[in-house]
Write a protein that holds these residues in place. Sequence first.
Motif, PDB file in Angstrom:
ATOM      1  N   GLU A  71      -3.382  -4.265   3.863  1.00  0.00           N
ATOM      2  CA  GLU A  71      -3.410  -3.877   5.284  1.00  0.00           C
ATOM      3  C   GLU A  71      -3.857  -5.044   6.157  1.00  0.00           C
ATOM      4  O   GLU A  71      -3.229  -5.351   7.171  1.00  0.00           O
ATOM      5  CB  GLU A  71      -4.351  -2.675   5.471  1.00  0.00           C
ATOM      6  CG  GLU A  71      -4.549  -2.240   6.892  1.00  0.00           C
ATOM      7  CD  GLU A  71      -3.367  -1.485   7.470  1.00  0.00           C
ATOM      8  OE1 GLU A  71      -3.264  -1.444   8.713  1.00  0.00           O
ATOM      9  OE2 GLU A  71      -2.555  -0.954   6.700  1.00  0.00           O
ATOM     10  N   VAL A  72      -4.931  -5.704   5.757  1.00  0.00           N
ATOM     11  CA  VAL A  72      -5.480  -6.811   6.542  1.00  0.00           C
ATOM     12  C   VAL A  72      -4.489  -7.968   6.638  1.00  0.00           C
ATOM     13  O   VAL A  72      -4.374  -8.610   7.675  1.00  0.00           O
ATOM     14  CB  VAL A  72      -6.825  -7.274   5.923  1.00  0.00           C
ATOM     15  CG1 VAL A  72      -7.258  -8.617   6.479  1.00  0.00           C
ATOM     16  CG2 VAL A  72      -7.900  -6.228   6.182  1.00  0.00           C
ATOM     17  N   LEU A  73      -3.755  -8.232   5.557  1.00  0.00           N
ATOM     18  CA  LEU A  73      -2.823  -9.360   5.548  1.00  0.00           C
ATOM     19  C   LEU A  73      -1.398  -8.982   5.943  1.00  0.00           C
ATOM     20  O   LEU A  73      -0.521  -9.841   5.982  1.00  0.00           O
ATOM     21  CB  LEU A  73      -2.819 -10.023   4.167  1.00  0.00           C
ATOM     22  CG  LEU A  73      -4.102 -10.775   3.807  1.00  0.00           C
ATOM     23  CD1 LEU A  73      -3.980 -11.406   2.431  1.00  0.00           C
ATOM     24  CD2 LEU A  73      -4.426 -11.830   4.846  1.00  0.00           C
ATOM     25  N   GLY A  74      -1.169  -7.697   6.207  1.00  0.00           N
ATOM     26  CA  GLY A  74       0.169  -7.267   6.612  1.00  0.00           C
ATOM     27  C   GLY A  74       1.181  -7.292   5.483  1.00  0.00           C
ATOM     28  O   GLY A  74       2.364  -7.543   5.709  1.00  0.00           O
ATOM     29  N   ILE A  75       0.733  -7.017   4.278  1.00  0.00           N
ATOM     30  CA  ILE A  75       1.607  -6.988   3.104  1.00  0.00           C
ATOM     31  C   ILE A  75       2.017  -5.553   2.822  1.00  0.00           C
ATOM     32  O   ILE A  75       1.164  -4.655   2.780  1.00  0.00           O
ATOM     33  CB  ILE A  75       0.880  -7.560   1.862  1.00  0.00           C
ATOM     34  CG1 ILE A  75       0.529  -9.029   2.081  1.00  0.00           C
ATOM     35  CG2 ILE A  75       1.708  -7.368   0.600  1.00  0.00           C
ATOM     36  CD1 ILE A  75      -0.394  -9.610   1.027  1.00  0.00           C
ATOM     37  N   ASP A  76       3.305  -5.326   2.627  1.00  0.00           N
ATOM     38  CA  ASP A  76       3.797  -4.023   2.175  1.00  0.00           C
ATOM     39  C   ASP A  76       3.753  -4.069   0.648  1.00  0.00           C
ATOM     40  O   ASP A  76       4.567  -4.747   0.022  1.00  0.00           O
ATOM     41  CB  ASP A  76       5.228  -3.800   2.662  1.00  0.00           C
ATOM     42  CG  ASP A  76       5.822  -2.491   2.185  1.00  0.00           C
ATOM     43  OD1 ASP A  76       5.338  -1.920   1.169  1.00  0.00           O
ATOM     44  OD2 ASP A  76       6.800  -2.038   2.799  1.00  0.00           O
ATOM     45  N   PRO A  77       2.786  -3.378   0.028  1.00  0.00           N
ATOM     46  CA  PRO A  77       2.629  -3.516  -1.419  1.00  0.00           C
ATOM     47  C   PRO A  77       3.847  -3.037  -2.216  1.00  0.00           C
ATOM     48  O   PRO A  77       4.177  -3.625  -3.249  1.00  0.00           O
ATOM     49  CB  PRO A  77       1.384  -2.689  -1.748  1.00  0.00           C
ATOM     50  CG  PRO A  77       1.191  -1.782  -0.588  1.00  0.00           C
ATOM     51  CD  PRO A  77       1.804  -2.455   0.602  1.00  0.00           C
ATOM     52  N   LEU A  78       4.533  -2.009  -1.740  1.00  0.00           N
ATOM     53  CA  LEU A  78       5.706  -1.527  -2.472  1.00  0.00           C
ATOM     54  C   LEU A  78       6.867  -2.512  -2.355  1.00  0.00           C
ATOM     55  O   LEU A  78       7.600  -2.741  -3.321  1.00  0.00           O
ATOM     56  CB  LEU A  78       6.102  -0.144  -1.986  1.00  0.00           C
ATOM     57  CG  LEU A  78       5.069   0.957  -2.272  1.00  0.00           C
ATOM     58  CD1 LEU A  78       5.561   2.302  -1.749  1.00  0.00           C
ATOM     59  CD2 LEU A  78       4.726   1.040  -3.751  1.00  0.00           C
TER      60      LEU A  78
END
Length: 107
Positions: A71-78
């Motif tokens: 969330e903090v780094l703006g990564i979509d984990p999926l």
Amino acid sequence: MADFASARDWGRYHTPKNLVAALSVEASELLEIFQWLTPEQSSRVMEDAAGAHRVEDEVADVLAYLLQFCEVLGIDPLAALAAKIERNETRFPVPDRTDCRHRHSSE
């Protein structure tokens, strides 16, 4: 998770460095459960209610910190996972089973 942290004013502590450190600690706590188990014991860890509860709690902690980090780094984990699987398909192709059998039969 973001709402939970925000309600407690934890956002200022949730820097990428702090979150990845916390993630590492929680992953280590999960590892600690399995550290001295035999492979057989580790396969049965979920059969014991207390052991299963500990594993589930640590998995939840690892996942929570990973999601907050993303969330903090703006990564979509999926999306990141899907891209990694796609790269691994190229890096590690499925072996040709006929080659494996042939190779083993000539040894």
